[in-house]
Scaffold this motif. Structure first.
Motif, PDB file in Angstrom:
ATOM      1  N   HIS A 155      -1.158 -12.448  16.116  1.00 15.47           N
ATOM      2  CA  HIS A 155      -0.094 -13.331  16.588  1.00 15.47           C
ATOM      3  C   HIS A 155       1.034 -13.298  15.560  1.00 15.47           C
ATOM      4  CE1 HIS A 155       1.199 -17.261  18.552  1.00 15.47           C
ATOM      5  NE2 HIS A 155       1.903 -17.290  17.430  1.00 15.47           N
ATOM      6  N   SER A 156       2.146 -12.641  15.895  1.00 24.88           N
ATOM      7  CA  SER A 156       3.216 -12.462  14.899  1.00 24.88           C
ATOM      8  C   SER A 156       4.445 -13.298  15.209  1.00 24.88           C
ATOM      9  CB  SER A 156       3.607 -10.978  14.803  1.00 24.88           C
ATOM     10  OG  SER A 156       3.863 -10.437  16.080  1.00 24.88           O
ATOM     11  N   HIS A 157       5.130 -13.680  14.129  1.00 25.98           N
ATOM     12  CA  HIS A 157       6.417 -14.365  14.234  1.00 25.98           C
ATOM     13  C   HIS A 157       7.502 -13.472  13.647  1.00 25.98           C
ATOM     14  CE1 HIS A 157       5.560 -18.510  15.724  1.00 25.98           C
ATOM     15  NE2 HIS A 157       4.322 -18.095  15.470  1.00 25.98           N
ATOM     16  N   ASN A 158       8.755 -13.785  13.992  1.00 26.97           N
ATOM     17  CA  ASN A 158       9.834 -12.821  13.782  1.00 26.97           C
ATOM     18  C   ASN A 158      10.834 -13.241  12.708  1.00 26.97           C
ATOM     19  OD1 ASN A 158      10.727 -10.281  14.667  1.00 26.97           O
ATOM     20  ND2 ASN A 158      12.365 -11.203  15.887  1.00 26.97           N
ATOM     21  N   ASP A 159      10.390 -13.993  11.713  1.00 25.77           N
ATOM     22  CA  ASP A 159      11.321 -14.536  10.722  1.00 25.77           C
ATOM     23  C   ASP A 159      12.120 -13.463   9.993  1.00 25.77           C
ATOM     24  OD1 ASP A 159      10.468 -17.731  10.153  1.00 25.77           O
ATOM     25  OD2 ASP A 159       8.984 -16.487  11.163  1.00 25.77           O
ATOM     26  N   TYR A 160      11.518 -12.322   9.718  1.00 29.42           N
ATOM     27  CA  TYR A 160      12.227 -11.224   9.058  1.00 29.42           C
ATOM     28  C   TYR A 160      12.682 -10.147  10.056  1.00 29.42           C
ATOM     29  CZ  TYR A 160      10.971 -12.804   4.342  1.00 29.42           C
ATOM     30  OH  TYR A 160      10.858 -13.520   3.178  1.00 29.42           O
ATOM     31  N   GLY A 161      12.543 -10.434  11.346  1.00 29.45           N
ATOM     32  CA  GLY A 161      12.850  -9.406  12.337  1.00 29.45           C
ATOM     33  C   GLY A 161      11.792  -8.325  12.408  1.00 29.45           C
ATOM     34  N   LEU A 162      10.578  -8.636  11.928  1.00 36.51           N
ATOM     35  CA  LEU A 162       9.503  -7.636  11.851  1.00 36.51           C
ATOM     36  C   LEU A 162       8.361  -7.926  12.821  1.00 36.51           C
ATOM     37  CD1 LEU A 162       9.321  -7.289   7.955  1.00 36.51           C
ATOM     38  CD2 LEU A 162      10.311  -5.647   9.569  1.00 36.51           C
ATOM     39  N   GLY A 163       8.585  -8.862  13.744  1.00 38.69           N
ATOM     40  CA  GLY A 163       7.502  -9.260  14.650  1.00 38.69           C
ATOM     41  C   GLY A 163       6.914  -8.106  15.430  1.00 38.69           C
ATOM     42  N   THR A 164       7.767  -7.285  16.028  1.00 40.61           N
ATOM     43  CA  THR A 164       7.277  -6.152  16.816  1.00 40.61           C
ATOM     44  C   THR A 164       6.606  -5.116  15.923  1.00 40.61           C
ATOM     45  OG1 THR A 164       8.981  -6.458  18.507  1.00 40.61           O
ATOM     46  CG2 THR A 164       7.977  -4.275  18.361  1.00 40.61           C
ATOM     47  N   ALA A 165       7.204  -4.829  14.778  1.00 42.04           N
ATOM     48  CA  ALA A 165       6.616  -3.852  13.853  1.00 42.04           C
ATOM     49  C   ALA A 165       5.254  -4.329  13.349  1.00 42.04           C
ATOM     50  CB  ALA A 165       7.560  -3.612  12.677  1.00 42.04           C
ATOM     51  N   ASN A 166       5.125  -5.625  13.079  1.00 37.65           N
ATOM     52  CA  ASN A 166       3.843  -6.161  12.616  1.00 37.65           C
ATOM     53  C   ASN A 166       2.783  -6.116  13.712  1.00 37.65           C
ATOM     54  OD1 ASN A 166       4.675  -6.680   9.993  1.00 37.65           O
ATOM     55  ND2 ASN A 166       5.338  -8.768  10.445  1.00 37.65           N
ATOM     56  N   ALA A 167       3.187  -6.386  14.946  1.00 35.11           N
ATOM     57  CA  ALA A 167       2.247  -6.276  16.066  1.00 35.11           C
ATOM     58  C   ALA A 167       1.744  -4.841  16.195  1.00 35.11           C
ATOM     59  CB  ALA A 167       2.915  -6.737  17.363  1.00 35.11           C
ATOM     60  N   MET A 168       2.660  -3.898  16.026  1.00 36.12           N
ATOM     61  CA  MET A 168       2.273  -2.486  16.089  1.00 36.12           C
ATOM     62  C   MET A 168       1.300  -2.128  14.968  1.00 36.12           C
ATOM     63  SD  MET A 168       4.733   0.886  15.931  1.00 36.12           S
ATOM     64  CE  MET A 168       5.731   0.261  17.263  1.00 36.12           C
ATOM     65  N   ALA A 169       1.582  -2.618  13.772  1.00 35.19           N
ATOM     66  CA  ALA A 169       0.698  -2.337  12.629  1.00 35.19           C
ATOM     67  C   ALA A 169      -0.685  -2.933  12.857  1.00 35.19           C
ATOM     68  CB  ALA A 169       1.316  -2.898  11.354  1.00 35.19           C
TER      69      ALA A 169
END
Length: 513
Positions: A208-222
């Protein structure tokens, strides 16, 4: 050798729970029902988290409305709510509304456990055990959120592993790993999530990712690359602070870059984004990936030329994949290829000379920061090629001033037969003021003023405020004492008053010619 099948990743959408935590966002029960229907039956997400237990009577009404529909279509098991370690209160609320699964919020970091709850890990796990067993006794499945997992695994990993070891002794369906404060980067996500997944290979983990750094999608992918079996998203990235990982971006990115699949129907992603944008009142940026209004628009002429010659500037994100169309922007940066692609879409044929004239007009408008859309073209073509270059009656200057609760004022200057005349007048609106001034000028030139019969204003589909406006005005022209005729003239401009004024000047030249 048989080709290995791709792993299917679950999508849990939390637009109606976590997404509604976005400031100034709230949905009515009817809107929640519509969103849930589209997400489950058209987009085909695997699970929906729709509210938090015991929030309000309004939320209770919304959940009951959604579940009444879900029972009819046998989808009740797709609905989930956020529950709390409260010794049965959340479970009782879930049971009351008919929910069959709760996502139990537990503390995933030692700091949260000891400082927020003021409890030892042993006390917290005992409370968790009591709630889970109570839920199981009531016939309700339990998933577990490890709130603040990202901080917990960094600062108190022993506590995190102690908690997971404990949960494995209980009837838990999924363990969900939230980056609650959006502090992970993709490299950390992969490392920390891999460590957890590899330690407990039989457990189903969600991320479950949040997008505070604009990395939400990249973190979900990782996280998917690290081995989780589910990811959490919201439509349009709705959510607290900078929001959550956007549904469309997560699905498209992970699908294109990792050997996994989803049950999602990508052609419906634009529809659900449109509905959430409309219901929430939160407008998306035109350049938002996947959904943004401009993402399938080619502006540079070289790109349009590449498309014309074989999709030379294409990638996997083709518009038809999302049930959309490629657009070609028309402005100072566009070229002949942009224009030809737009004309082809409209099935309009022009000569090479006409295309040259039209493109020059588009470039002139672009220098004024005006944008011409494909839908604007018929209006612009009509305006250019139906108006002769050498006209006897000319509008040299027109200034209209409109003020709230005061009459509009127009200053007009016209030329006819080598004579220039100025006039000033007020009126009930800008166009009325212009007509009053124009009548003074026409009287001096002894030109009769036709009777205005009809005034119709149209803009292209889409309703943008900067769209070209076409004003079509019908006039009754007295040709002889006992004979009159009706003519219609059209003007095209991004300003409604100026479009009507252009149509009026055309009318004058028609009656004096």
């Amino acid at each position: 050798m048989k080709k290995e099948e791709k792993q299917t990743i679950e999508i849990m959408d939390t637009t109606l729970r976590d997404g509604e935590q976005m400031q100034n966002v709230s949905y009515t029960p009817e809107e929640k029902l519509t969103i849930s229907k589209i997400l489950l039956t058209e987009v085909k997400v695997d699970r929906l988290e729709v509210t938090s237990a015991r929030v309000s009577e309004g939320e209770k009404k919304s959940v009951l409305k959604m579940l009444d529909w879900a029972k009819e279509v046998d989808l009740v098991d797709r609905f989930e709510i956020l529950g709390f370690v409260d010794k049965g209160k959340s479970v009782d609320w879930a049971k009351l509304v008919g929910i069959k699964r709760i996502n139990l919020l537990t503390k995933g970091s030692l700091k949260h456990c000891t400082e927020q709850l003021k409890k030892t890990p042993e006390q917290h796990t005992q409370d968790i055990r009591e709630t889970i067993l109570y839920a199981t006794d009531k016939g309700i499945d339990v998933n577990i959120y490890l709130e603040d997992f990202s901080n917990g695994i960094k600062t108190s990993p022993d506590y995190v592993y102690y908690l997971i070891d404990f949960l494995l002794t209980l009837p838990v369906k999924r363990i969900m790993l939230p980056d609650t404060l959006g502090i992970f980067n993709p490299f950390e996500t992969y490392d920390y999530v891999s460590a957890v997944v590899n330690k407990y290979p039989k457990m189903h983990f969600d991320f479950h990712s949040h997008n505070d750094y604009g990395l939400g999608t990249a973190n979900a992918m990782a996280a998917v690359k690290a081995g989780v079996k589910g990811v959490h998203v919201t439509v349009n990235g709705m959510g607290e602070r900078a929001g959550n990982s956007p549904l469309d971006e997560v699905v498209a990115s992970i699908k294109d870059f990792l050997p996994v699949s989803f049950n999602i129907d990508e052609k419906k992603l634009h529809k659900i984004s449109s509905y959430v944008e409309m219901f929430s009142g939160i407008r998306m940026a035109n350049n938002k990936p996947i959904y943004g209004k401009n993402v399938f628009t080619q502006t540079a002429g070289i790109h349009a030329d590449g498309d014309k010659k074989g999709s030379l500037y294409g990638n996997k994100l083709l518009p038809k994949r999302f049930d959309r169309k490629r657009k070609y922007a028309l402005g100072k940066l566009s070229g002949k290829a942009n224009l030809e692609m737009s004309l082809k879409e409209l099935s309009i044929e022009l000569t090479e000379e006409e295309k040259k004239i039209l493109l020059q007009k588009i470039i002139e408008l672009g220098d004024k920061k005006e944008v011409v859309t494909t839908e604007d073209l018929p209006y612009l073509i009509s305006d250019i090629f139906e108006t002769p270059e050498d006209i006897p009656f000319k509008l040299l200057h027109c200034s209209i001033n409109s003020t709230y609760e005061l009459k509009s004022v127009a200053a007009v200057q016209c030329a006819y037969q080598d004579k220039t005349v100025d006039a000033y007048a007020s009126g009930d609106g800008g166009y009325n003021a212009f007509m009053n001034a124009l009548q003074q000028i026409l009287t001096q030139f002894d030109i009769p003023v036709p009777q205005l019969l009809d005034y119709e204003v149209t803009i292209p589909p889409g309703g943008k405020t900067d769209a070209l406006v076409q004003a079509a005005i019908s006039w009754k022209v007295q040709q002889k004492k006992d004979h009159s005729t009706i003519i219609t003239t059209r003007g095209v401009n991004s300003d409604q008053n100026m479009a009507a004024i252009e149509a009026t000047v055309k009318m004058i030249n028609m009656i004096i010619s």
